[in-house]
Scaffold this active site. Structure first.
Site, short mmCIF file in Angstrom:
data_model
loop_
_atom_site.label_atom_id
_atom_site.label_comp_id
_atom_site.label_asym_id
_atom_site.label_seq_id
_atom_site.Cartn_x
_atom_site.Cartn_y
_atom_site.Cartn_z
N GLY A 45 31.14 84.45 0.79
CA GLY A 45 31.60 83.19 1.39
C GLY A 45 32.25 83.42 2.74
O GLY A 45 32.31 84.55 3.24
N SER A 46 32.77 82.33 3.35
CA SER A 46 33.40 82.44 4.67
C SER A 46 34.52 83.46 4.63
O SER A 46 34.60 84.37 5.46
CB SER A 46 34.05 81.12 5.12
OG SER A 46 33.20 80.05 5.02
N ARG B 47 26.75 84.94 -6.74
CA ARG B 47 25.52 84.60 -7.47
C ARG B 47 24.25 84.67 -6.63
O ARG B 47 23.20 85.10 -7.10
CB ARG B 47 25.63 83.16 -8.03
CG ARG B 47 26.74 82.98 -9.03
CD ARG B 47 27.03 81.51 -9.23
NE ARG B 47 27.30 80.86 -7.96
CZ ARG B 47 27.40 79.55 -7.77
NH1 ARG B 47 27.23 78.74 -8.79
NH2 ARG B 47 27.66 79.05 -6.58
N ASP C 54 28.06 85.91 -12.15
CA ASP C 54 28.73 84.62 -12.15
C ASP C 54 30.09 84.83 -12.82
O ASP C 54 30.14 85.42 -13.92
CB ASP C 54 27.86 83.62 -12.95
CG ASP C 54 28.35 82.19 -12.81
OD1 ASP C 54 29.58 81.97 -12.77
OD2 ASP C 54 27.50 81.29 -12.74
N LYS D 169 45.44 71.78 -1.57
CA LYS D 169 44.93 70.66 -2.38
C LYS D 169 45.37 70.76 -3.85
O LYS D 169 45.23 69.82 -4.62
CB LYS D 169 43.40 70.57 -2.27
CG LYS D 169 42.98 70.16 -0.86
CD LYS D 169 41.52 69.83 -0.75
CE LYS D 169 41.17 69.19 0.59
NZ LYS D 169 41.55 70.01 1.76
N ASN E 196 43.53 74.30 5.76
CA ASN E 196 42.18 74.47 6.29
C ASN E 196 42.02 75.74 7.12
O ASN E 196 42.74 75.93 8.09
CB ASN E 196 41.85 73.31 7.23
CG ASN E 196 41.39 72.10 6.46
OD1 ASN E 196 41.93 71.83 5.39
ND2 ASN E 196 40.44 71.38 6.99
N SER F 69 35.91 77.25 8.66
CA SER F 69 35.28 77.75 7.43
C SER F 69 34.20 76.77 6.95
O SER F 69 34.21 75.60 7.33
CB SER F 69 36.33 77.96 6.33
OG SER F 69 36.88 76.72 6.00
N ARG G 189 37.10 59.35 1.89
CA ARG G 189 36.33 59.78 0.73
C ARG G 189 37.17 59.74 -0.53
O ARG G 189 38.39 59.89 -0.49
CB ARG G 189 35.83 61.22 0.94
CG ARG G 189 34.82 61.34 2.06
CD ARG G 189 34.33 62.76 2.19
NE ARG G 189 35.42 63.74 2.23
CZ ARG G 189 35.22 65.05 2.38
NH1 ARG G 189 34.01 65.53 2.51
NH2 ARG G 189 36.23 65.89 2.41
N GLU H 146 40.43 61.93 -1.33
CA GLU H 146 40.92 62.52 -0.08
C GLU H 146 42.33 62.01 0.23
O GLU H 146 42.58 60.81 0.18
CB GLU H 146 39.97 62.13 1.06
CG GLU H 146 40.14 62.96 2.30
CD GLU H 146 39.01 62.74 3.30
OE1 GLU H 146 38.83 63.61 4.15
OE2 GLU H 146 38.32 61.69 3.25
N1 LIG Z 1 37.89 77.28 3.40
C1 LIG Z 1 39.12 76.78 3.40
O1 LIG Z 1 39.55 76.07 4.31
C2 LIG Z 1 40.04 77.14 2.26
C3 LIG Z 1 41.38 76.75 2.31
C4 LIG Z 1 42.23 77.10 1.27
C5 LIG Z 1 41.72 77.82 0.19
N2 LIG Z 1 40.39 78.16 0.14
C6 LIG Z 1 39.90 78.91 -1.03
O2 LIG Z 1 39.38 80.13 -0.50
C7 LIG Z 1 38.32 80.59 -1.34
C8 LIG Z 1 37.13 80.97 -0.47
O3 LIG Z 1 36.72 79.86 0.30
P1 LIG Z 1 35.48 79.95 1.27
O4 LIG Z 1 35.73 78.99 2.37
O5 LIG Z 1 35.17 81.36 1.57
O6 LIG Z 1 34.34 79.35 0.30
P2 LIG Z 1 32.76 79.51 0.41
O7 LIG Z 1 32.36 79.87 1.79
O8 LIG Z 1 32.17 78.30 -0.23
O9 LIG Z 1 32.47 80.77 -0.53
C9 LIG Z 1 32.55 80.70 -1.93
C10 LIG Z 1 32.04 82.00 -2.51
O10 LIG Z 1 32.15 81.94 -3.93
C11 LIG Z 1 30.90 82.33 -4.51
N3 LIG Z 1 30.81 81.66 -5.80
C12 LIG Z 1 30.82 80.33 -6.06
N4 LIG Z 1 30.72 80.13 -7.37
C13 LIG Z 1 30.66 81.35 -7.96
C14 LIG Z 1 30.55 81.80 -9.30
N5 LIG Z 1 30.49 80.92 -10.33
N6 LIG Z 1 30.50 83.11 -9.56
C15 LIG Z 1 30.55 84.00 -8.54
N7 LIG Z 1 30.67 83.65 -7.26
C16 LIG Z 1 30.71 82.34 -6.97
C17 LIG Z 1 29.87 81.90 -3.47
O11 LIG Z 1 28.66 82.63 -3.54
P3 LIG Z 1 27.42 82.17 -4.48
O12 LIG Z 1 27.26 80.70 -4.29
O13 LIG Z 1 26.28 83.01 -4.04
O14 LIG Z 1 27.85 82.51 -5.86
C18 LIG Z 1 30.61 82.31 -2.19
O15 LIG Z 1 30.47 83.70 -2.00
C19 LIG Z 1 38.05 79.48 -2.34
O16 LIG Z 1 38.66 79.86 -3.55
C20 LIG Z 1 38.74 78.26 -1.77
O17 LIG Z 1 39.20 77.41 -2.78
C21 LIG Z 1 39.55 77.85 1.16
#
Ligand SMILES: NC(=O)c1ccc[n+]([C@@H]2O[C@H](COP(=O)([O-])OP(=O)(O)OC[C@H]3O[C@@H](n4cnc5c(N)ncnc54)[C@H](OP(=O)(O)O)[C@@H]3O)[C@@H](O)[C@H]2O)c1
Length: 332
Positions: free
Chosen positions: A16-17, A39, A62, A128, A170, A174, A257, A260
């Protein structure tokens, strides 16, 4: 834990990001191995060919599958748990899926880490989760609760595992966040879709998030929620900054939304009693700390917050500051 040298690390959601940025940062340290757990095989193949590094291991799996994650954490020292479903409207429509990944999946990560005696496990949480309005927030609140209470399941004579949880807002740019959305609308010559220009969001750059995550992993004692001191922006500021950096393609108003909030909260009023602060962060503890406990956190003191720490109560990022951050973060 006080260093990364020689450690074996697992990142759930490593493609992920955050996972990709964290991987790149950790590769700059003398870590022994980084396991990427997710996954989608295509995302892993692309990441593997981009980074081309011997210390990386790619594991398809997973987090809903306990036996798979248990195998993945064998011999691991540190786990960063970033895997989640995170799109608010998607989880409103598919709440069972949100619960299965963000709650049951997190439980599996915790159980496996205790079983394999992992040293530190860091749960990546979100603003959130505070007084949640949507199902995503509620699932992340449960993730956080599972993390800060996980030590109840740790037999201290046999296991050493420390669990900590983080909350931030945020991450600038990302996947799925407002800035890339507006950028792609402008690039497609479409009008930007604005819900309410006065809405505010806490903001953190990816570099700041990585520093915060690693520092928390190094200094956490277990069962805390760490919250960085952040500033916020209004949606109006994001719109104006991007229109000046790219092009003004106009705007249209769309309804707010489902699920939100107008403003996000990082710490609510009821949590103040157990919150302490340092110069750069807040630490939410599980009970009211004694003076001696407060002193164990470097430059720790009782928090001076007297009302909830929400995104409309902090100093706003100006348009020019945001433009600079967007350019520095290479988002345009
Ligand atoms: N982005 C933000 O602004 C932000 C802010 C605060 C907190 N967060 C938290 O930071 C974390 C990472 O965010 P991100 O922005 O990097 O999200 P992202 O880009 O959507 O990445 C999510 C990752 O989780 C994997 N994933 C999803 N479901 C899964 C499963 N069941 N088993 C294994 N892997 C799984 C996805 O890969 P696959 O789909 O290939 O499995 C991907 O690698 C999250 O927990 C989010 O809640 C994000």
């Amino acid at each position: 834990m006080n260093e990364l040298k020689g450690k074996k690390i697992l990142i759930t959601g490593g493609t992920g990001s955050l996972g990709q940025a964290l991987t790149k940062r950790l590769l700059g340290e003398k870590v022994n191995e980084i396991r990427i757990f997710s996954r989608n095989e295509n995302k892993q193949v692309m990441m593997q060919s981009e980074l081309n590094e011997d210390r990386l291991r790619f594991l398809i799996g997973d987090i809903r599958d306990l036996s798979r994650i248990q195998r993945a954490v064998e011999d691991v020292d540190i786990v960063f748990h970033a895997a989640a479903l995170k799109h608010v409207p998607v989880i409103e429509l598919n709440p069972f899926e949100g619960i299965n990944t963000n709650v049951v999946g997190s439980r599996n990560v915790i159980e496996s880490c205790i079983h394999e005696d992992v040293e530190v496990v860091v749960g990546i949480g979100t603003d959130k989760a505070v007084s949640p309005l949507n199902t995503y927030g509620a699932t992340k609140l449960l993730m956080e609760k599972l993390f800060v209470t996980a030590s109840n399941y740790v037999n201290k004579e046999r296991h050493r595992t420390k669990f900590i949880s983080l909350r931030y807002g945020n991450v600038l740019g990302s996947s799925g966040s407002v800035i890339p959305k507006f950028i792609s609308q402008i690039k497609a010559k479409q009008k930007i879709t604005i819900t309410d220009p006065t809405m505010t969001r806490f903001s953190i750059t990816m570099d700041e998030a990585l520093n915060f995550i690693l520092e928390s992993a190094m200094t956490g004692k277990g069962s805390e929620v760490f919250v960085p001191k952040l500033r916020a922006f209004t949606i109006e500021t994001v719109k104006e900054a991007l229109q000046e950096l790219l092009e003004n393609t106009g705007e249209i108003r769309v309804p707010v939304r489902q699920g939100e909030k107008y403003h996000e909260t990082l710490i609510n009023l009821d949590e103040m009693r157990t919150t302490i602060e340092t110069d750069s962060k807040y630490v939410i503890l599980q009970k009211v700390p004694t003076d001696d406990e407060i002193k164990t956190y470097s430059a720790g003191r009782k928090t001076s917050l007297t009302k909830s720490y929400s995104s409309d109560s902090v100093k706003m990022i100006t348009k020019d500051e945001l433009k600079k951050l967007i350019v520095q973060s290479k988002l345009v």
